[in-house]
Design a protein around this motif. Structure first.
Motif, PDB file in Angstrom:
ATOM      1  N   GLU A 193       4.369  22.641  35.443  1.00  0.00           N
ATOM      2  CA  GLU A 193       3.622  21.429  35.744  1.00  0.00           C
ATOM      3  C   GLU A 193       2.138  21.636  35.439  1.00  0.00           C
ATOM      4  OE1 GLU A 193       5.069  18.700  36.618  1.00  0.00           O
ATOM      5  OE2 GLU A 193       7.087  19.537  36.903  1.00  0.00           O
ATOM      6  N   GLU A 194       1.529  20.624  34.844  1.00  0.00           N
ATOM      7  CA  GLU A 194       0.107  20.711  34.522  1.00  0.00           C
ATOM      8  C   GLU A 194      -0.731  20.661  35.796  1.00  0.00           C
ATOM      9  OE1 GLU A 194      -0.857  17.677  31.767  1.00  0.00           O
ATOM     10  OE2 GLU A 194      -0.012  18.724  30.052  1.00  0.00           O
ATOM     11  N   GLY A 195      -1.741  21.531  35.857  1.00  0.00           N
ATOM     12  CA  GLY A 195      -2.637  21.559  37.000  1.00  0.00           C
ATOM     13  C   GLY A 195      -2.068  22.257  38.213  1.00  0.00           C
ATOM     14  N   GLN A 196      -0.897  22.888  38.083  1.00  0.00           N
ATOM     15  CA  GLN A 196      -0.266  23.564  39.210  1.00  0.00           C
ATOM     16  C   GLN A 196       0.173  24.969  38.802  1.00  0.00           C
ATOM     17  OE1 GLN A 196       2.905  21.296  40.947  1.00  0.00           O
ATOM     18  NE2 GLN A 196       1.777  19.359  40.861  1.00  0.00           N
ATOM     19  N   PRO A 272      15.909  43.019  32.681  1.00  0.00           N
ATOM     20  CA  PRO A 272      16.783  41.972  32.114  1.00  0.00           C
ATOM     21  C   PRO A 272      16.242  40.558  32.282  1.00  0.00           C
ATOM     22  CG  PRO A 272      18.062  43.556  33.391  1.00  0.00           C
ATOM     23  CD  PRO A 272      16.627  43.864  33.656  1.00  0.00           C
ATOM     24  N   MET A 273      15.539  40.282  33.382  1.00  0.00           N
ATOM     25  CA  MET A 273      15.015  38.941  33.609  1.00  0.00           C
ATOM     26  C   MET A 273      13.502  38.991  33.805  1.00  0.00           C
ATOM     27  SD  MET A 273      16.236  35.920  36.217  1.00  0.00           S
ATOM     28  CE  MET A 273      15.935  36.835  37.716  1.00  0.00           C
ATOM     29  N   ILE A 274      12.781  38.179  33.044  1.00  0.00           N
ATOM     30  CA  ILE A 274      11.324  38.128  33.124  1.00  0.00           C
ATOM     31  C   ILE A 274      10.941  37.020  34.096  1.00  0.00           C
ATOM     32  CG2 ILE A 274       9.185  37.891  31.820  1.00  0.00           C
ATOM     33  CD1 ILE A 274      10.939  38.443  29.300  1.00  0.00           C
ATOM     34  N   GLN A 275      10.178  37.363  35.118  1.00  0.00           N
ATOM     35  CA  GLN A 275       9.716  36.394  36.109  1.00  0.00           C
ATOM     36  C   GLN A 275       8.209  36.260  35.987  1.00  0.00           C
ATOM     37  OE1 GLN A 275      11.144  37.833  39.870  1.00  0.00           O
ATOM     38  NE2 GLN A 275      13.251  38.024  39.137  1.00  0.00           N
ATOM     39  N   MET A 276       7.741  35.038  35.790  1.00  0.00           N
ATOM     40  CA  MET A 276       6.324  34.800  35.548  1.00  0.00           C
ATOM     41  C   MET A 276       5.782  33.723  36.474  1.00  0.00           C
ATOM     42  SD  MET A 276       5.845  34.934  31.398  1.00  0.00           S
ATOM     43  CE  MET A 276       7.428  34.223  30.951  1.00  0.00           C
ATOM     44  N   ILE A 277       4.511  33.871  36.826  1.00  0.00           N
ATOM     45  CA  ILE A 277       3.750  32.811  37.489  1.00  0.00           C
ATOM     46  C   ILE A 277       2.730  32.312  36.471  1.00  0.00           C
ATOM     47  CG2 ILE A 277       2.201  32.232  39.380  1.00  0.00           C
ATOM     48  CD1 ILE A 277       3.497  34.356  41.058  1.00  0.00           C
ATOM     49  N   VAL A 278       2.786  31.011  36.184  1.00  0.00           N
ATOM     50  CA  VAL A 278       2.034  30.436  35.060  1.00  0.00           C
ATOM     51  C   VAL A 278       1.159  29.302  35.564  1.00  0.00           C
ATOM     52  CG1 VAL A 278       2.239  29.353  32.792  1.00  0.00           C
ATOM     53  CG2 VAL A 278       3.957  31.005  33.542  1.00  0.00           C
ATOM     54  N   TYR A 279      -0.022  29.181  34.987  1.00  0.00           N
ATOM     55  CA  TYR A 279      -0.912  28.046  35.275  1.00  0.00           C
ATOM     56  C   TYR A 279      -1.214  27.328  33.969  1.00  0.00           C
ATOM     57  CZ  TYR A 279      -4.959  25.293  36.675  1.00  0.00           C
ATOM     58  OH  TYR A 279      -5.828  24.267  36.908  1.00  0.00           O
ATOM     59  N   ARG A 280      -0.968  26.013  33.962  1.00  0.00           N
ATOM     60  CA  ARG A 280      -1.280  25.180  32.787  1.00  0.00           C
ATOM     61  C   ARG A 280      -2.397  24.223  33.156  1.00  0.00           C
ATOM     62  NH1 ARG A 280       3.740  22.674  30.050  1.00  0.00           N
ATOM     63  NH2 ARG A 280       3.832  24.814  29.269  1.00  0.00           N
ATOM     64  N   CYS A 389     -14.735  26.084  29.634  1.00  0.00           N
ATOM     65  CA  CYS A 389     -14.308  27.183  30.507  1.00  0.00           C
ATOM     66  C   CYS A 389     -15.009  27.098  31.863  1.00  0.00           C
ATOM     67  CB  CYS A 389     -14.593  28.526  29.855  1.00  0.00           C
ATOM     68  SG  CYS A 389     -13.538  28.884  28.441  1.00  0.00           S
ATOM     69  N   ASN A 390     -16.318  26.694  31.864  1.00  0.00           N
ATOM     70  CA  ASN A 390     -17.020  26.551  33.121  1.00  0.00           C
ATOM     71  C   ASN A 390     -16.416  25.429  33.959  1.00  0.00           C
ATOM     72  OD1 ASN A 390     -18.768  28.560  32.390  1.00  0.00           O
ATOM     73  ND2 ASN A 390     -20.361  27.188  31.631  1.00  0.00           N
ATOM     74  N   HIS A 391     -15.969  24.365  33.294  1.00  0.00           N
ATOM     75  CA  HIS A 391     -15.366  23.234  33.988  1.00  0.00           C
ATOM     76  C   HIS A 391     -14.059  23.633  34.668  1.00  0.00           C
ATOM     77  CE1 HIS A 391     -14.026  19.176  34.844  1.00  0.00           C
ATOM     78  NE2 HIS A 391     -12.909  19.405  34.170  1.00  0.00           N
ATOM     79  N   LEU A 392     -13.389  24.638  34.130  1.00  0.00           N
ATOM     80  CA  LEU A 392     -12.115  25.061  34.688  1.00  0.00           C
ATOM     81  C   LEU A 392     -12.267  25.747  36.040  1.00  0.00           C
ATOM     82  CD1 LEU A 392     -10.209  26.525  31.626  1.00  0.00           C
ATOM     83  CD2 LEU A 392      -9.866  24.315  32.717  1.00  0.00           C
ATOM     84  N   GLN A 393     -13.495  26.059  36.417  1.00  0.00           N
ATOM     85  CA  GLN A 393     -13.714  26.804  37.661  1.00  0.00           C
ATOM     86  C   GLN A 393     -13.129  26.069  38.855  1.00  0.00           C
ATOM     87  OE1 GLN A 393     -17.769  27.111  38.726  1.00  0.00           O
ATOM     88  NE2 GLN A 393     -17.454  28.615  40.327  1.00  0.00           N
ATOM     89  N   HIS A 394     -13.272  24.737  38.886  1.00  0.00           N
ATOM     90  CA  HIS A 394     -12.793  23.971  40.036  1.00  0.00           C
ATOM     91  C   HIS A 394     -11.274  23.981  40.087  1.00  0.00           C
ATOM     92  CE1 HIS A 394     -16.925  22.689  40.393  1.00  0.00           C
ATOM     93  NE2 HIS A 394     -16.902  22.292  39.131  1.00  0.00           N
ATOM     94  N   ASP A 395     -10.615  23.884  38.940  1.00  0.00           N
ATOM     95  CA  ASP A 395      -9.162  23.940  38.919  1.00  0.00           C
ATOM     96  C   ASP A 395      -8.675  25.304  39.350  1.00  0.00           C
ATOM     97  OD1 ASP A 395      -9.096  21.348  38.017  1.00  0.00           O
ATOM     98  OD2 ASP A 395      -9.071  21.930  35.897  1.00  0.00           O
ATOM     99  N   ASP A 396      -9.440  26.346  39.033  1.00  0.00           N
ATOM    100  CA  ASP A 396      -9.012  27.701  39.377  1.00  0.00           C
ATOM    101  C   ASP A 396      -8.996  27.898  40.897  1.00  0.00           C
ATOM    102  OD1 ASP A 396      -8.912  28.087  36.732  1.00  0.00           O
ATOM    103  OD2 ASP A 396     -10.795  29.220  36.593  1.00  0.00           O
ATOM    104  N   ARG A 397      -9.952  27.286  41.604  1.00  0.00           N
ATOM    105  CA  ARG A 397      -9.947  27.412  43.057  1.00  0.00           C
ATOM    106  C   ARG A 397      -8.695  26.783  43.637  1.00  0.00           C
ATOM    107  NH1 ARG A 397     -15.769  25.438  43.474  1.00  0.00           N
ATOM    108  NH2 ARG A 397     -17.049  27.278  43.141  1.00  0.00           N
ATOM    109  N   ASP A 398      -8.310  25.620  43.080  1.00  0.00           N
ATOM    110  CA  ASP A 398      -7.106  24.962  43.571  1.00  0.00           C
ATOM    111  C   ASP A 398      -5.883  25.803  43.292  1.00  0.00           C
ATOM    112  OD1 ASP A 398      -8.692  22.878  44.360  1.00  0.00           O
ATOM    113  OD2 ASP A 398      -8.368  21.715  42.511  1.00  0.00           O
TER     114      ASP A 398
END
Length: 478
Positions: A193-196, A272-280, A389-398
């Motif tokens: 999911e985008e933003g999550q 055998p199984m790759i488990q990832m935590i992803v941020y879009r 990239c600077n704008h992404l700072q707020h999304d990173d806190r969330d």
């Protein structure tokens, strides 16, 4: 007194070596299955391979009488397997050939050309009952870990109590019969999911992983990001990850503070199984990395003259693109067409679905006025990228798992000091660095910087480090 000949000395040295090996046999570690070569041998002995063709005697170690593995040269001009000669020197500090005094510190890597020749030697996969692959020796380890149908693997539900172990070729059928529940199976179909922050799981198969990454805490990009997804690979077939997705964690390893090397190592785990935590990033929809502009261009092609464009297709992308403009041609002198433009129409005829050959024939058969409709992509320049990239700072806190990019980028920008580094290397030797960024990269037109360095490479020895931006490169032959 009669002194022994060199042949007698060599015979005596090898005889002594065999005796010393037999004397210390009881102290040697037990032979185990090696993940590199797939054979059983002691961890202190050289790797064993089944070679597809006879090997030249000049590429053979005179201690183990096998083709050289990790070859090293002595100061007296002889070449041995690294493990063979080091084991030998533990018993006596003399060269096995000429009996000259020799220490481990006197050893040095064999020339690059020798190591490359050895890497190219064709070997047979040791799991001959299931696999008939013949491949270069340097590729065998990756083959055994990721692709070999006969490699013994565990069920990915072994943590839930499944005891199955068997060849990789039997794993697909076992997964349908496995009685153990996997509480993480829901992640196998979970979408990003985008933003999550999203959790996904991907089962490894027999195909290539098919993904490259960039970034890391030791690079200007900071976060570990998907760079490219290759066609027909595991990630491409799964069809969830995209270029630009940020990987926060893989198989329990936190990548938010990992270097690029540590991130690559985490992905290389034979699990055998790759488990990832992803941020879009949710702002990707509102600010695409590339903007597509549709333009109409009119050209006049005089009789007997060529338009002067070279066409090419792109991997896994439909359509034809301008690869080059011939100097002095109609298109070159006009100046409206650019390299990498995609041709959509010519005189209202749709070229977007034609092959390269059919599109070229169609353009050659057209004379007089040509009405072209083209698609041209423009990329953000470096200042826009940094602002983004600077704008992404707020999304990173969330997200709760990301690094404060603004502080990292500001410190990186304020610490720029121009410096000239002179690196000397041998002919044919690699510099020992990998680079990322540049014009047309996945993140736009970013600076070209050093992404990783090989500790034993020439660049690292002369002070080249990760994060360094490359402004100019000059090659001088001495």
């Amino acid at each position: 007194m009669i002194s022994p000949s060199s042949e007698d000395e060599r015979s005596m040295s090898h005889s002594n070596w065999r005796e010393l090996r037999m004397m210390s046999f009881s102290d040697r570690p037990i032979a185990r299955l090696c993940k590199v070569c797939g054979q059983f041998h002691s961890p202190t002995d050289s790797h064993l391979y089944d070679y597809f063709q006879p090997i030249d005697d000049d590429l053979t170690c005179e201690i183990c009488l096998q083709p050289l593995v990790d070859p090293v040269d002595t100061k007296c001009g002889h070449t041995f397997c690294a493990r063979c000669i080091k084991n030998y020197l533990k018993l006596q500090n003399k060269c096995p050939n000429d009996r000259n005094i020799l220490k481990v510190d006197d050893l040095q890597l064999a020339p690059v050309i020798i190591r490359r020749l050895l890497d190219k030697l064709q070997v047979v996969c040791p799991n001959v009952d299931y696999c008939e692959e013949v491949l270069p020796r340097c590729d065998l380890e990756a083959h055994l870990i990721y692709r070999c149908k006969g490699a013994v693997v565990r069920c990915h539900r072994h943590e839930q109590g499944c005891k199955f172990q068997g060849p990789r070729s039997a794993m697909d059928s076992h997964q349908w019969e496995c009685e153990h529940e996997d509480d993480k199976d829901s992640n196998l179909s979970a979408q990003i999911e985008e933003g999550q922050v999203s959790r996904i799981s991907i089962l490894r198969g027999s195909c290539e992983f098919g993904m490259s990454i960039i970034g890391g805490c030791d690079t200007p990009l900071i976060s570990v990001t998907v760079h490219e997804i290759f066609p027909n690979g595991l990630i491409d077939r799964d069809d969830r990850l995209r270029p630009g997705d940020q990987i926060l964690e893989v198989n329990g390893v936190d990548l938010t503070q990992a270097t690029h090397f540590q991130a690559r190592k985490a992905f290389s785990q034979p699990i055998p199984m790759i488990q990832m935590i992803v941020y879009r990033d949710s702002s990707a929809r509102n600010r695409p990395i590339e903007k597509e502009n549709i333009m109409r261009i009119t050209l006049v092609k005089p009789p007997g003259r060529q338009l002067g464009i070279k066409l090419a297709g792109k991997r896994n992308v439909q359509g034809v693109y301008i690869k080059d403009l011939i100097p002095g041609s109609v298109a070159n002198l006009d100046g409206q067409l650019k390299i990498d433009d995609r041709i959509l129409e010519v005189n209202s005829d749709d070229l977007s679905i034609l092959s390269q050959e059919h599109a070229a024939n169609h353009i050659q058969a057209t004379h007089g006025k040509l009405q072209l409709v083209i698609s041209r992509k423009t990329r953000p320049q470096t200042p826009d990228l940094i602002k983004h990239c600077n704008h992404l700072q707020h999304d990173d806190r969330d997200a709760g798992k990301m690094i404060d990019k603004k502080m990292e980028i500001d410190s990186y920008r304020n610490s720029n000091i121009e410096k000239t580094i002179i690196v000397t290397k041998s002919r044919g030797e690699s510099l020992g660095i990998s680079v990322a960024g540049g014009l047309g990269s996945q993140r736009g037109d970013t600076p070209l910087y050093v992404m990783n360095t090989l500790a034993s490479g020439p660049a690292a020895k002369y002070g080249v480090k990760v994060k360094i931006k490359l402004l100019q490169l000059m090659l001088l032959s001495i």
